[in-house]
Design an enzyme around this catalytic site. Structure first.
Site, PDB file in Angstrom:
ATOM      1  N   GLU A   1      44.654  48.757  38.695  1.00 53.21           N
ATOM      2  CA  GLU A   1      44.628  48.600  37.037  1.00 53.21           C
ATOM      3  C   GLU A   1      43.453  49.468  36.214  1.00 53.21           C
ATOM      4  O   GLU A   1      42.729  49.488  35.803  1.00 53.21           O
ATOM      5  CB  GLU A   1      43.951  46.871  36.728  1.00 53.21           C
ATOM      6  CG  GLU A   1      44.414  45.903  37.765  1.00 53.21           C
ATOM      7  CD  GLU A   1      43.523  44.729  37.031  1.00 53.21           C
ATOM      8  OE1 GLU A   1      42.375  44.264  36.446  1.00 53.21           O
ATOM      9  OE2 GLU A   1      44.210  43.726  37.271  1.00 53.21           O
TER      10      GLU A   1
ATOM     11  N   GLU B   1      47.836  41.647  43.308  1.00 48.76           N
ATOM     12  CA  GLU B   1      47.445  40.559  43.230  1.00 48.76           C
ATOM     13  C   GLU B   1      47.231  39.856  41.819  1.00 48.76           C
ATOM     14  O   GLU B   1      47.971  40.290  41.254  1.00 48.76           O
ATOM     15  CB  GLU B   1      45.478  41.515  42.607  1.00 48.76           C
ATOM     16  CG  GLU B   1      44.298  40.596  42.177  1.00 48.76           C
ATOM     17  CD  GLU B   1      43.232  41.329  41.015  1.00 48.76           C
ATOM     18  OE1 GLU B   1      43.427  42.540  42.023  1.00 48.76           O
ATOM     19  OE2 GLU B   1      42.843  41.446  40.652  1.00 48.76           O
TER      20      GLU B   1
END
Length: 445
Positions: free
Chosen positions: A200, A298
């Site tokens: 991220e 994810e």
């Protein structure tokens, strides 16, 4: 011989999941054009590489806190090919993430030579879990390793949490860190298939995080990570970029992959499901860069444990189908297990997982998300190929794959009404009713 179709169903209103609903025989008959789902096994798309979940310290620690018999049951539930989900993929974190017991790294403060590098901490919980999972799977797993943050002394903000950036003078040291990690994990018997550049990279989180612009990620891959892996005879390790949400995946992938010097090191692009369900963005990446791969790295249900909820399983199924229909090649869930709180998590970012273990009562709970994943992973195996589905039924989500002599179709109905479908393959057809709030797998021979 006419085709036959096995039906396996889970729905909101029945306690039993993966329920066998018998066999239907296809017939030669006119097709009801209002509810037709045409399956075209001759029009094929991507090959599937498998399903998996994340071996976090939180998951491994939680499993260590329950009885050995229940821990074994959970491992069977995920990795056994006959009774479980048949997982073949995995993800783990390079030192700490939010689902670790605390911030930690593998080196001493300021050790630019990485002379103090040690993964000893992972021997307590994470490595034994991965080793046991591979024993149950009876094969090496395809494991992606992702960093959440460089060590604090390598960063602009001097801490692992709250974003910050990698200091330019430490880019080579940080690339060397990946090499050390891969080498040490493989010495421990844990195969590392690949690494992502950064979990991220666009999110400043209150937990372990680090920001890269698309240009910074491109340059780190091109000038440091790619060449360093190559120099250490690790060019067989895949590099995954982005490892974040779908909303800006096209721009992020384009910046990196339009640069041929960066692109030559990159296997593909990782995506998460938070913020955006713009599945079509994956197709845009595929169409622009058809030689690169797309991997779901994810997704989880945020906000703590949701025992007994049905919508959580629907979210899994909707996202898996949506991504599959736009060139996804593999699916890696987040924590395979969490405890009764939805943790442990060192900043209180509690979430749900497909399997929850109650460490106080020594109990295991299977969420609807577990069964939802199974509607895909128990049937669509590594090497299966997606086929064309033409549907005029607006209220259901559908994907289909073929492998060997069978076609696998998964249908999600999130509505309050039963939906009638007529499957059509060449001249044959079969009619089914998809119950309200159900996930159904059809295996056609």
């Amino acid at each position: 011989m006419p085709r036959k179709m096995r039906i396996v169903e889970s729905n909101k209103n029945q306690k039993k999941k993966w329920e066998e609903k018998g066999m239907i025989t296809f017939v030669n008959q006119p097709v009801d054009s209002e509810h037709i789902v045409s399956l075209n096994p001759d029009q094929t798309f991507q090959q599937w590489m498998g399903f998996g979940g994340a071996f976090t310290e939180a998951a491994a620690y939680s499993l260590a806190k329950i009885s050995p018999q229940l821990r074994e049951e959970v491992l069977d539930a995920y990795f056994d090919k006959d009774v479980g989900l048949g997982y073949t993929l995995g993800r783990t974190h390079i030192h700490s993430c939010d689902f670790a017991l605390e911030n930690y790294t593998y080196v001493d403060e300021g050790d630019k030579d990485l002379a103090s590098f040690s993964i000893e901490r992972e021997w307590k919980y994470v490595i034994p879990l991965i080793q046991d999972a591979m024993t149950v799977a009876n094969e090496p797993l395809t494991i992606l390793a992702s960093p959440w943050s460089p060590p604090p002394w390598m960063k602009t903000n001097g801490e692992m949490n709250n974003g910050g950036k990698l200091l330019p003078e430490y880019r080579q040291v940080w690339a060397n860190y990946y090499v050390k990690y891969i080498e040490e994990m493989e010495k421990a018997g844990v195969p590392i298939w690949g690494v992502s550049v950064q979990n991220e990279p666009e999110a400043v989180q209150v937990w372990d995080s680090c920001i890269y612009t698309a240009e910074e990620e491109r340059d780190f891959v091109k000038e440091f990570l790619g060449p360093t892996l190559q120099k250490h005879d690790l060019s067989d390790k895949q590099i995954v970029i982005w490892d974040h949400n779908r909303d800006v995946i096209v721009d992020r992938a384009t910046t990196v992959l339009e640069d041929p010097e960066a692109a030559k090191y990159v296997w593909g692009v990782g995506n998460h499901w938070y913020v955006s369900e713009e599945f079509e963005n994956l197709s845009k990446v595929h169409e622009a860069f058809p030689d690169k791969h797309l991997l779901f790295t994810e997704g989880c249900i945020e906000g703590g444990v949701k025992l007994g909820a049905w919508h959580t399983g629907e979210r899994y199924a909707r996202n898996i189908i949506g991504d599959m229909n736009h060139w996804l090649e593999g699916f890696i869930d987040w924590n395979i297990v969490l405890d009764e709180t939805g943790g442990p998590n060192h900043v209180g970012n509690y979430c749900d997982a497909p399997i929850i273990v109650d460490t106080k009562k020594d109990a295991v709970y299977y969420n609807s998300s577990y069964y939802a994943i199974g509607h895909f992973s128990r049937f669509i195996k590594r090497g299966a190929v997606r086929i064309e589905v033409l549907s005029n039924v607006p209220n259901v989500s559908i994907t289909a794959f073929k492998q060997q002599d069978e076609i696998i179709v998964v249908v999600l109905n999130e509505t309050e009404q039963n939906e009638k479908l007529t499957f059509s393959i060449n001249e044959e057809s079969a009619e089914v009713i998809v119950p309200a709030h159900s996930i159904v797998t059809y295996v056609i021979h």
